[in-house]
Design an enzyme around this catalytic site. Sequence first.
Site, mmCIF file in Angstrom:
data_model
loop_
_atom_site.group_PDB
_atom_site.id
_atom_site.type_symbol
_atom_site.label_atom_id
_atom_site.label_comp_id
_atom_site.label_asym_id
_atom_site.label_seq_id
_atom_site.Cartn_x
_atom_site.Cartn_y
_atom_site.Cartn_z
ATOM 1 N N HIS A 58 -31.941 -11.802 41.310
ATOM 2 C CA HIS A 58 -31.972 -10.477 41.941
ATOM 3 C C HIS A 58 -30.580 -9.994 42.334
ATOM 4 O O HIS A 58 -30.089 -10.296 43.423
ATOM 5 C CB HIS A 58 -32.871 -10.570 43.186
ATOM 6 C CG HIS A 58 -33.244 -9.249 43.743
ATOM 7 N ND1 HIS A 58 -34.423 -9.055 44.396
ATOM 8 C CD2 HIS A 58 -32.618 -8.046 43.759
ATOM 9 C CE1 HIS A 58 -34.509 -7.790 44.788
ATOM 10 N NE2 HIS A 58 -33.416 -7.168 44.414
ATOM 11 N N HIS A 60 -27.667 -6.589 42.086
ATOM 12 C CA HIS A 60 -27.319 -5.193 41.779
ATOM 13 C C HIS A 60 -25.823 -5.155 41.466
ATOM 14 O O HIS A 60 -25.016 -5.390 42.366
ATOM 15 C CB HIS A 60 -27.573 -4.292 42.990
ATOM 16 C CG HIS A 60 -29.002 -4.296 43.460
ATOM 17 N ND1 HIS A 60 -29.911 -3.351 43.058
ATOM 18 C CD2 HIS A 60 -29.680 -5.125 44.296
ATOM 19 C CE1 HIS A 60 -31.081 -3.583 43.638
ATOM 20 N NE2 HIS A 60 -30.967 -4.659 44.389
ATOM 21 N N ARG A 62 -24.557 -2.371 39.917
ATOM 22 C CA ARG A 62 -24.247 -0.934 40.068
ATOM 23 C C ARG A 62 -23.616 -0.277 38.838
ATOM 24 O O ARG A 62 -23.021 0.799 38.967
ATOM 25 C CB ARG A 62 -23.284 -0.716 41.252
ATOM 26 C CG ARG A 62 -23.696 -1.354 42.556
ATOM 27 C CD ARG A 62 -24.942 -0.773 43.124
ATOM 28 N NE ARG A 62 -25.185 -1.184 44.494
ATOM 29 C CZ ARG A 62 -26.393 -1.285 45.026
ATOM 30 N NH1 ARG A 62 -27.473 -1.026 44.309
ATOM 31 N NH2 ARG A 62 -26.552 -1.638 46.278
ATOM 32 N N ASN A 92 -31.745 -0.122 39.189
ATOM 33 C CA ASN A 92 -31.476 1.114 39.952
ATOM 34 C C ASN A 92 -30.031 1.576 39.816
ATOM 35 O O ASN A 92 -29.303 1.755 40.791
ATOM 36 C CB ASN A 92 -31.883 0.979 41.423
ATOM 37 C CG ASN A 92 -31.123 -0.106 42.173
ATOM 38 O OD1 ASN A 92 -30.536 -0.996 41.560
ATOM 39 N ND2 ASN A 92 -31.117 -0.041 43.497
ATOM 40 N N ASP A 154 -37.976 -1.958 41.345
ATOM 41 C CA ASP A 154 -37.026 -2.318 42.400
ATOM 42 C C ASP A 154 -37.370 -1.690 43.744
ATOM 43 O O ASP A 154 -38.492 -1.792 44.185
ATOM 44 C CB ASP A 154 -35.607 -1.949 41.955
ATOM 45 C CG ASP A 154 -34.582 -2.462 42.919
ATOM 46 O OD1 ASP A 154 -34.577 -3.677 43.146
ATOM 47 O OD2 ASP A 154 -33.823 -1.673 43.495
ATOM 48 N N HIS A 181 -40.668 -5.265 44.529
ATOM 49 C CA HIS A 181 -40.085 -5.012 45.845
ATOM 50 C C HIS A 181 -41.245 -4.418 46.641
ATOM 51 O O HIS A 181 -41.542 -3.231 46.512
ATOM 52 C CB HIS A 181 -38.916 -4.025 45.693
ATOM 53 C CG HIS A 181 -38.383 -3.468 46.969
ATOM 54 N ND1 HIS A 181 -37.086 -3.640 47.373
ATOM 55 C CD2 HIS A 181 -38.959 -2.718 47.926
ATOM 56 C CE1 HIS A 181 -36.888 -3.030 48.526
ATOM 57 N NE2 HIS A 181 -38.026 -2.458 48.889
ATOM 58 N N ASP A 285 -30.281 -10.748 46.265
ATOM 59 C CA ASP A 285 -30.370 -9.285 46.425
ATOM 60 C C ASP A 285 -28.975 -8.718 46.719
ATOM 61 O O ASP A 285 -28.804 -7.859 47.592
ATOM 62 C CB ASP A 285 -31.372 -8.898 47.522
ATOM 63 C CG ASP A 285 -31.694 -7.404 47.492
ATOM 64 O OD1 ASP A 285 -31.256 -6.718 46.551
ATOM 65 O OD2 ASP A 285 -32.374 -6.924 48.408
#
Length: 402
Positions: A58, A60, A62, A92, A154, A181, A285
């Site tokens: 998990h 991110h 970006r 995301n 997500d 999520h 996360d």
Amino acid sequence: MGERLLIKNGLLVDHATSQLADIYIEDGVIQEIGILEKDCPIIDATNMTVMPAFVDLHVHLRDPGFTYKEDLVSGSAAAVAGGYTTVNLMANTKPIISTLADAKDVVERMAEIGICDAYQCMSFTRSFDGKDLSHLNELEMDQEQQFIKFISDDGFGIRHGGIFYQGLEKCTELDRIVMIHAEDHDFSAIDMGMAEDLETARDCYVAEKVNGKIHFCHVSTKFSAETIIAAKQRGVPVTFEVTPHHLALTNDVTYKVHPPLRTEEDRQFLIDCIRNNWVDAIATDHAPHSVEDKEKGSPGMVGLETAFSVCYTALVKKEGIPMQKLSALMSKIPANLMRINKGEIAVGVTADLVIVDTEQEIVIQSDALHSKSKNTPFDGQKYFGKVIKTIKAGEIVFSRTL
Ligand code: DOR
């Protein structure tokens, strides 16, 4: 003969074993384990612990779209500085990842950087619109799961139960796990605990009906964990991860993250779940945000570079949880969920390893992080356990001075 490397005198710890021995690597794969002499480059791991590199379900990074917070280069650097060589990236971004072409682009750019392998989540509904499932058909073109292992909307829970039912049926046919999520947004403004617990209960129920594989992200409440355990006991194919921050911190600390930091009772329950083998993975996360975005209320914290120290201290040092269990949660079980030949120290397994010094106390310094963003509640805190070297397929991809 390909690249060769001998790691000598380390304490080898994985999910199953703990032994003083050497590891011989050739062509990126572990070839021999034992007391070995070889005429090749050597790493001396005396007084160090050698573990399988960590696998994060998990993350991110970006990229594309929010590269001022993190990009694939800084994210790769942060990953290996934390001992990770495999990350599963959330969708995301901007654009939201809803096509195979966009997923492939991210995975291939990570491969070009070359220090950390990545897989990319595809969104559950197209562009997180909560309705359209037609893009999932593209998964048929990624049969080998070269790019996409998991499907997830997500931070958006899947609002419509019926859409969740249909999408889960489809993902099950296409042999993909749906990551959830759990947050029923109708309740987010009322009570974030209820928001998590309600979606968790619904999704366990639907997964049971469909016999579809679901994986709960960052489980943070006792009720949600109990609900998932009950489903597991009934044979529902459900798994769950917990985060380092929910294991180490409680709502005494003011720091915005979704799901929020919870009570000491919740935290203790999650640790008991680890003790009793209910938890499948620790996932960070990793959620980088700029100073301005944090000030405006963006939830989350960076986690790749602090996860090992925080978990080692909170679980092994303070709670007496065995290192093998920590290794299972940070490497072996997530690697199994991703179906990759990593996550253990055994002959024939890809030589992705991390060398850690568990005796060293460190002070976490946000300024020293490799991540572009420095949003961490652990800044200035003392923890045990330092990542010294990260090795990917037999090559050193990160090295820190002692
Ligand atoms: O706090 C969070 N931040 N939780 C999430 O699940 C998403 C993440 C983000 O993308 O910033």
